[in-house]
Design a protein around this motif. Structure first.
Motif, PDB file in Angstrom:
ATOM      1  N   VAL A 218      74.797  43.065  45.454  1.00 52.49           N
ATOM      2  CA  VAL A 218      74.301  44.438  45.317  1.00 52.49           C
ATOM      3  C   VAL A 218      74.965  45.342  46.357  1.00 52.49           C
ATOM      4  CG1 VAL A 218      72.262  45.869  45.648  1.00 52.49           C
ATOM      5  CG2 VAL A 218      72.119  43.865  44.196  1.00 52.49           C
ATOM      6  N   LEU A 219      75.068  44.848  47.595  1.00 52.88           N
ATOM      7  CA  LEU A 219      75.724  45.659  48.626  1.00 52.88           C
ATOM      8  C   LEU A 219      77.199  45.836  48.300  1.00 52.88           C
ATOM      9  CD1 LEU A 219      74.007  44.342  51.869  1.00 52.88           C
ATOM     10  CD2 LEU A 219      73.800  46.617  50.854  1.00 52.88           C
TER      11      LEU A 219
ATOM     12  N   THR B 227      77.431  48.535  45.674  1.00 52.65           N
ATOM     13  CA  THR B 227      77.029  49.838  46.211  1.00 52.65           C
ATOM     14  C   THR B 227      78.120  50.406  47.117  1.00 52.65           C
ATOM     15  OG1 THR B 227      74.763  49.043  46.224  1.00 52.65           O
ATOM     16  CG2 THR B 227      75.211  51.043  47.479  1.00 52.65           C
TER      17      THR B 227
ATOM     18  N   ALA C 220      82.831  53.273  49.017  1.00 48.16           N
ATOM     19  CA  ALA C 220      82.122  54.374  48.368  1.00 48.16           C
ATOM     20  C   ALA C 220      82.129  55.574  49.323  1.00 48.16           C
ATOM     21  CB  ALA C 220      80.693  53.937  48.062  1.00 48.16           C
ATOM     22  N   PRO C 221      81.777  56.770  48.819  1.00 48.95           N
ATOM     23  CA  PRO C 221      81.727  57.943  49.698  1.00 48.95           C
ATOM     24  C   PRO C 221      80.798  57.719  50.889  1.00 48.95           C
ATOM     25  CG  PRO C 221      81.472  58.589  47.401  1.00 48.95           C
ATOM     26  CD  PRO C 221      81.479  57.105  47.426  1.00 48.95           C
TER      27      PRO C 221
ATOM     28  N   VAL D 172      78.370  59.239  52.254  1.00 51.62           N
ATOM     29  CA  VAL D 172      76.923  59.421  52.131  1.00 51.62           C
ATOM     30  C   VAL D 172      76.258  58.147  51.599  1.00 51.62           C
ATOM     31  CG1 VAL D 172      77.211  60.542  49.875  1.00 51.62           C
ATOM     32  CG2 VAL D 172      75.090  60.842  51.111  1.00 51.62           C
ATOM     33  N   THR D 173      76.942  57.470  50.663  1.00 55.68           N
ATOM     34  CA  THR D 173      76.406  56.216  50.135  1.00 55.68           C
ATOM     35  C   THR D 173      76.384  55.144  51.224  1.00 55.68           C
ATOM     36  OG1 THR D 173      77.203  56.725  47.937  1.00 55.68           O
ATOM     37  CG2 THR D 173      76.762  54.426  48.408  1.00 55.68           C
TER      38      THR D 173
ATOM     39  N   LEU E 127      73.515  55.779  53.596  1.00 55.72           N
ATOM     40  CA  LEU E 127      72.219  55.398  53.025  1.00 55.72           C
ATOM     41  C   LEU E 127      72.092  53.887  52.881  1.00 55.72           C
ATOM     42  CD1 LEU E 127      71.842  58.215  50.383  1.00 55.72           C
ATOM     43  CD2 LEU E 127      70.302  57.773  52.288  1.00 55.72           C
ATOM     44  N   ALA E 128      73.200  53.248  52.505  1.00 56.71           N
ATOM     45  CA  ALA E 128      73.159  51.788  52.370  1.00 56.71           C
ATOM     46  C   ALA E 128      72.843  51.164  53.727  1.00 56.71           C
ATOM     47  CB  ALA E 128      74.479  51.267  51.825  1.00 56.71           C
TER      48      ALA E 128
ATOM     49  N   ALA F  88      69.250  51.623  54.396  1.00 59.36           N
ATOM     50  CA  ALA F  88      68.482  50.675  53.571  1.00 59.36           C
ATOM     51  C   ALA F  88      68.550  49.272  54.174  1.00 59.36           C
ATOM     52  CB  ALA F  88      69.015  50.673  52.141  1.00 59.36           C
ATOM     53  N   VAL F  89      69.743  48.889  54.649  1.00 60.10           N
ATOM     54  CA  VAL F  89      69.896  47.556  55.236  1.00 60.10           C
ATOM     55  C   VAL F  89      69.040  47.429  56.494  1.00 60.10           C
ATOM     56  CG1 VAL F  89      71.511  46.079  56.483  1.00 60.10           C
ATOM     57  CG2 VAL F  89      72.164  47.059  54.280  1.00 60.10           C
TER      58      VAL F  89
ATOM     59  N   GLY G 259      65.446  47.425  55.518  1.00 58.77           N
ATOM     60  CA  GLY G 259      65.179  46.144  54.867  1.00 58.77           C
ATOM     61  C   GLY G 259      65.091  45.015  55.883  1.00 58.77           C
TER      62      GLY G 259
END
Lengths: 333, 421
Positions: free
Chosen positions: A68-69, A72, A285-286, A288-289, A292-293, A296-297, A300
């Motif tokens: 998933v990472l 993303t 990815a850009p 901003v992603t 946020l990732a 989230a990590v 999490g």
């Protein structure tokens, strides 16, 4: 500080490492289930099932987290791998489905032990084949549907002696890890001795497969030389500890050894995700992603690590194990 | 079979298979926690037996759900690499959050299943609650990613590329709330009434079983309120679809002509005047866009979407009625477990929720076609270039058929068969 993309790539590597050390050992358990032999055959299998039962679901999620990472944070790399490695990845998924469901079916009296064991054998090989194909640089060139014909685009990148050597290497590593862990999990001396022998034997296999892989390597920069020295030191420690029956030390050394193998590959490949052309930077990815990732990590991890710690404390903690062993002994006498 | 159709079929089979396990995985922990709580309060061994049996069932279903979910996370790329390359940076965030929620679920399920004698009763119950909460959360995150495909937000489209992306805005996509609500309620309604229905059937055979009575009651506690609330959430969902995805709404209702005061077609020949305008916009004179407002090559498969929608609505209505009936009997303090007609009604409802869930997914997925990202990327442009996709489609289908059969047999042995005593 590392740039964000590099940090996230490192986190994916950590998730993959956790999957190999924990989930990989569960696959290795399946190998020893298949190869269970001698007078303590049933007890070996019981120990394996007992060791895997409470943790394998959680161990399996590391793979989902890594994938998933990956999609993303590095969507281009994911798309390219999904195209070029479609065949082995699909086969690996079938192996994962068969192994997971056969394990739980067997735990609940539905049979399926053979399927569990055989899927445990095939799945790690396919995982290793995929990693081997990436490391050899075949996915970089083949990606995006270049080349002519089905074979050239969808089979040739991974149907190589080197990729299969990597697959067998993964399998022997997983079996080695499982055997070493089981020496700690086993509480009676006979079973411990069974798995000690298996650990030493599979440790030798790991070395032979490593040699085969290096001999077949398509290029020389497969592993970082500094990390290779450290890996060797960890391997020697693991063998020595097994020889001396210092199983806890052996467990640490074996896990370190396998971790360093993975990281040696990653460091040698850096900054490429899919060599020879796709780097971490240009697959990312850009920003901003990525930001946020990362959030989230981190969020999490705040939930995950205490939970994981609790899980392993409940089921793998020192005190608990002796108790459960005693109840078992009392129960059987 | 074309490669595109094979890829779509493989995705459909994988989702249709997984969704059953996901739905049960979301709701079953709630039932098992209620049973365990009742055991801790009453010390009635029936509840402990129920909690343990349901936990065993959840273990089997969760394992299959976990591996089929893994398959899906890979299939997103294996079948739709162009989609993932474009959408990954946006929907990857809810997927990452889902990853962590799922991780929490797996950890505490391990504690719950294997920890009966290893942790305190309170910690054990708490582990069950955490499984239920994280299960619902992971379902909601996945549905948010799907909602984005229906109403994509948080980017600017420039020459086929998505620029200025904003994943937070993407997660706040208008479809997120109605879809997540509708799906979560579906999970509780389907599973709750599914369990209640099985035990209603067993009670019809043997009225005295305390085990079946307890199971029926807990199943209804979870399933009936959700079934009653579901039409309301369906109304919210339909009104958002009317505004945001007019082609989907038109296909759902087989509504061809754009007009004000649109009637609602029930079955062939029977219409409710102004019904569709009322339902879709809460205004009898509102204009409802028909399929004529959409280019012919951008129509979904109207007959299939319309049929699926009708099936979902019919089954959902039936379940809501059963839910109301249960509520009515409970309010009047009647014994639910001895009324034959009611038990039959619940037994018939058992499969309804699962069929309705599948039908609902067909509405939302087929209704979005030919787009994978509505208005942005066509499904045909997202598919992998690899030929021969009929092979993995066939293999996955056979694999899932076999697994489904084994799971059914195991569940029968493990849970449904009542204790002999």
């Amino acid at each position: 500080m590392l740039p964000l993309a590099d940090s996230l790539a490192a986190i994916i590597l950590v998730a993959l490492t956790a999957y190999v050390l924990l989930g990989g050992a569960d696959f290795g358990g399946g190998v020893w289930d298949l190869l269970a032999s001698g007078p303590r055959k049933t007890r070996q299998r019981d120990l394996i099932a007992h060791a895997i039962g409470p943790v394998w679901e959680a161990n399996h999620v590391w793979l989902i987290l890594a994938i998933v990472l990956l999609f993303t944070c590095f969507p281009r790399a994911f798309a390219r791998m999904a195209i070029a490695l479609h065949v082995p990845l699909t086969l690996m998924l079938i192996g994962i489905v068969l192994r997971g469901s056969a394990f739980v079916f067997r735990s609940y009296g539905g049979g399926g032990g053979r399927v569990f064991a055989i899927a445990s054998l095939v799945t790690p090989v396919l995982l290793g084949v995929c990693v081997g194909a990436v490391a050899s640089g075949a996915i970089g060139e083949a990606g995006g549907g270049k080349g002519e014909g089905f074979y050239a685009v969808y089979v040739a990148p991974w149907l190589t002696p080197f990729a299969f050597a990597a697959g067998l290497f993964a399998l022997t590593c997983f079996a080695f890890l499982a055997a070493v862990y089981l020496t700690v999990e086993a509480r009676d001396a006979e079973l411990q001795e069974d798995f000690r022998q298996r650990a030493i034997l599979s440790g030798v296999w790991v070395l032979m497969m490593a040699g085969l892989g290096l001999a077949l390597a398509p290029h020389r920069d497969l592993v970082d030389p500094r990390l290779m020295v450290l890996t060797g030191a960890a391997a020697v420690t693991a063998f020595w500890a097994l020889w001396q029956r210092r199983y806890r030390l052996a467990r640490v050394a074996a896990a370190t050894q396998v971790t360093l193998i993975l990281w040696g590959w990653a460091v040698a490949q850096y900054p490429y995700l899919l060599p020879p052309d796709l780097t971490i930077g240009n697959a990312a990815a850009p920003p901003v992603t990525l930001k946020l990732a990362m959030i989230a990590v981190l969020a999490g991890a705040v939930v995950l690590f205490p939970s994981l710690f609790y899980l392993f404390k409940v089921f793998k903690g020192e005190k608990q194990k002796i108790e459960s062993h005693e109840t078992k002994v009392r129960g059987s006498s | 079979m074309s490669d595109l159709l094979a890829a779509r079929s493989q995705m459909a089979v994988s989702l249709a298979f997984h969704i059953i396990f996901a739905v049960i995985g979301i709701a079953m922990p709630v039932l098992m926690v209620i049973a365990e709580r009742r055991w801790q309060r009453t010390r009635d061994p029936v509840y402990l037996d129920l909690a343990k049996r349901w936990a065993r069932g959840t273990a089997i279903l969760f394992a299959v759900g976990a591996v089929s979910g893994t398959v899906l996370s890979f299939e997103l790329g294996l079948l739709w690499p162009r989609f993932m390359e474009l959408a990954g940076p946006l929907i990857g965030i809810p997927f990452s959050l889902e990853g962590f929620a799922f991780f929490t679920e797996a950890i505490f399920l391990g504690v719950y299943l294997y920890g009966w004698d290893k942790v305190s009763p309170r910690a054990h119950l708490l582990a069950g609650v955490l499984v239920a909460v994280s299960g619902a959360a992971s379902g909601i995150f996945v549905v948010i990613a799907n909602a984005w495909m229906n109403t994509p937000t948080g980017f600017t489209l420039l020459n086929g590329a998505l620029i200025n992306i904003d994943p937070i805005a993407a997660m706040q996509t208008p479809a997120a709330f109605p879809q997540a609500l509708h799906m979560t309620l579906a999970a509780y309604a389907a599973t709750g009434l599914g369990v209640a229905g099985i035990h209603a059937l067993l009670l019809l055979k043997n009225r005295t079983s305390a085990f079946n009575r307890a199971a029926l009651t807990i199943g209804l506690i979870v399933g009936a309120p959700a079934a009653v609330l579901q039409p309301i959430s369906g109304d919210i969902a339909a009104r958002y679809v009317a505004r945001r995805q007019p082609a989907k709404l038109a296909a759902m209702e087989a509504h061809y002509e754009t007009r004000a005061g649109a009637p609602l077609k029930l079955v062939a020949g029977i219409e409710i005047p102004y019904g569709l305008s009322l339902l879709a916009f809460h205004d009898p004179h509102a204009v409802v866009q028909g399929l004529d407002s959409v280019p012919r090559d951008e129509w979904p498969n109207v007959s299939l979407v319309h049929l699926s929608f009708n099936v979902m609505v019919a089954l959902g209505t039936y379940m809501a009625i059963v839910g109301l009936w249960a509520g009515w009997l409970a309010l009047r303090k009647r014994d639910l477990t001895t009324r034959r007609r009611f038990l039959w009604a619940v037994a018939i409802a058992a499969p309804c929720g699962f069929v309705a869930t599948e039908a609902g997914w067909m509405v939302t997925e087929l209704g979005r076609q030919p787009w994978v990202i509505y208005g942005v990327l066509k499904t045909a442009d997202a598919v992998t270039p690899m030929p021969g996709l009929i092979v993995p489609f066939t293999v996955i289908t056979l694999l899932y058929c076999a697994l489904g059969a084994i799971v059914g047999w195991l569940l029968y042995r493990q849970i449904i068969r009542s204790p002999q005593a």
